[in-house]
Enzyme design. Structure first.
Site, PDB file in Angstrom:
ATOM      1  N   ASP A  83       0.836  -1.198   0.000  1.00 46.77           N
ATOM      2  CA  ASP A  83       0.000   0.000   0.000  1.00 46.77           C
ATOM      3  C   ASP A  83       0.871   1.248   0.000  1.00 46.77           C
ATOM      4  OD1 ASP A  83      -2.476  -1.140  -0.106  1.00 46.77           O
ATOM      5  OD2 ASP A  83      -2.938  -0.922   2.012  1.00 46.77           O
ATOM      6  N   ASP A 198      -7.557  -9.100  -2.929  1.00 43.16           N
ATOM      7  CA  ASP A 198      -6.508  -9.903  -2.297  1.00 43.16           C
ATOM      8  C   ASP A 198      -7.024 -11.281  -1.893  1.00 43.16           C
ATOM      9  OD1 ASP A 198      -8.146  -8.888  -0.265  1.00 43.16           O
ATOM     10  OD2 ASP A 198      -6.568  -7.667   0.637  1.00 43.16           O
ATOM     11  N   HIS A 222      -0.179   0.175   9.355  1.00 43.25           N
ATOM     12  CA  HIS A 222      -1.285   0.663   8.526  1.00 43.25           C
ATOM     13  C   HIS A 222      -2.337   1.261   9.451  1.00 43.25           C
ATOM     14  CE1 HIS A 222      -4.897   0.499   6.004  1.00 43.25           C
ATOM     15  NE2 HIS A 222      -4.139   0.298   4.942  1.00 43.25           N
TER      16      HIS A 222
END
Length: 446
Positions: A83, A198, A222
């Site tokens: 990401d 995913d 994250h």
């Protein structure tokens, strides 16, 4: 930009990498930022900066696979997805690559996610999805979950340890390494735009003999998931893509799936989340359209769901100190009771009370983590804090919207029960074409 700078500054990690691909799909371009010119010089020929149409996370990640696989000499490569908004420890690159290279057979290697706002906290040690009931993010048995990695186990009082071998169903693409051999056998990701890409890919790869391992000691930070608000436009992709994934990789029990969706719809309507109810209905309708809905990679669907949600006032976010038509000193926080012990009885009672226009509270405020259907349905108007704590939304009971959305929702769920099996066959037949290099070439306009 920060992650590129982190890689450029770490010699060992940089030496492990043959190439770094940045797929820029935005209007606020990375190359326009201060610092990009310098980091591009630091990375040299390893940096490949690509501008492309906005095809969501699926389109961005797939571009890396597409570029690597485009080299005719490619026999083996490790392609590491990451990401753009994570906090990166560059050593992740070394650990995941080393583990992959030493595996007896090709496997998908996932990096763990740690919560950015609680840096010692592991999101989950390994996870899987209950596909037929549309439930991602389920912790594998014996997995650490929201665990303090510097803390102790509450039962044994010994330090939390991650060494136990776990078999993951899939790994989030916040950091996930896919060997080229997996791509050769499995194909490219589905053009889902984002959400569930995913999970779908890992379950498809497993069907081809490639399991997924979530590697302890390799991870990124994250933003905490519990600080992301559920009632957003991207919920459409979460629902639509979860149903497609269930059609591809689960028994696809349509009676069970219909009950799950109907239960969600009832909770949303009771909670006066009319935009979210419309989002669910649109997701099921578009699933029933068949694989043609994926032909443009999700661009039109993104625009349409935003237009639909814009019609519902409770989807709008307001400052907590500036709620339209309500003075802040008129609102008091009214906390939720514990979950009801007899859920069905309470649900029926709330439905009857709302239908008759009976509300225990005319106006009140509710924190995000207490905005349960059994509580918010007690209000005529309720001001609910967003999970991200950045603002509030105002939900007000509307009988006409409730009845209209209920009728529409029941109709489309009945359609799903009748037509779902035939639509499932269409998706199964379309997978080879949708996940082909030729399809992604078309989507990228190449």
């Amino acid at each position: 930009l920060k992650n590129l700078q982190a890689l450029a500054a770490d010699v060992s990690s940089l030496e492990t990498l043959d190439a770094i691909y940045v797929a820029d799909q935005g209007t606020d371009l990375v190359e326009s930022r201060d610092g990009f010119e310098q980091v591009a010089k630091d990375l040299g020929d390893k940096l490949h900066y690509i501008k492309q149409p906005n095809l969501g996370g699926a389109g961005g990640f797939t571009r890396g696979l597409y570029e690597v696989a485009g080299h005719t000499a490619t026999e083996h490569a490790n392609v590491l997805f990451m990401d753009d908004d994570v906090l990166l420890e560059p050593d992740l690159v070394i650990r995941m690559t080393a583990f992959s290279n030493r595996a007896a057979n090709p496997i998908i290697v996932g990096g763990q996610m740690l919560n950015l706002f609680h840096p010692n906290q592991l999101h989950v040690g390994a996870e899987y999805a209950r596909l037929n009931t549309l439930e991602p993010g389920q912790p594998v048995e014996h997995s650490l979950t929201t665990a303090d990695l510097l803390g102790v186990d509450e039962e044994t009082l010994k330090p939390n340890r991650q060494e136990r071998r776990l078999d993951a169903g899939y790994n989030g693409w916040w950091s996930c390494l896919i060997p080229y051999e997996v791509v050769q056998a499995t194909g490219y990701p589905m053009p889902f735009f984002f959400q569930w890409d995913d999970a779908e890919y890992s379950y498809r790869a497993r069907a081809h003999g490639f399991p997924t391992v979530t590697l302890p000691g390799a991870g990124v930070w994250h933003a905490d998931f519990h600080m992301k608000d559920w009632d957003e436009w991207h919920r459409y992709f979460n629902l639509r893509n979860s149903i497609i994934t269930a059609a591809l990789h689960s028994p696809f029990n349509l009676n069970l799936l219909s009950r799950v969706l109907l239960a969600q719809l009832v909770r949303y309507l009771l909670g006066m989340q009319y935009g979210l109810s419309a989002t669910l209905i649109k997701a099921v309708e578009d699933f029933l359209e068949g694989p043609e809905i994926l032909r443009d990679g999700g661009v039109e669907a993104m625009q349409e769901i935003r237009r639909i949600r814009d019609q519902y006032p409770e989807t709008k976010r307001h400052k907590a100190t500036d709620v339209p038509g309500i003075a802040s000193n008129d609102i008091g926080i009214i906390n939720s009771a514990p979950p009801p012990s007899r859920t069905a009885v309470v649900l029926i009672k709330r439905l009857l009370d709302q239908t008759r226009g009976r509300h225990r509270y005319g106006l009140g405020a509710v924190p995000a983590d207490e905005a349960h259907w059994w509580h918010t349905s007690l209000f005529g108007t309720v001001v609910v804090t967003d999970a991200n704590q950045d603002g509030v939304r105002v939900r007000s009971y509307d009988r006409a919207k409730t009845l209209d959305l209920a009728k529409r929702g029941i109709r489309v769920i009945q359609r799903l029960r009748k037509e779902g099996a035939a639509v499932q066959e269409r998706y199964l037949s379309a997978v080879p074409e949708l996940t082909s290099r030729e399809n992604w070439t078309r989507l990228y306009g190449l």
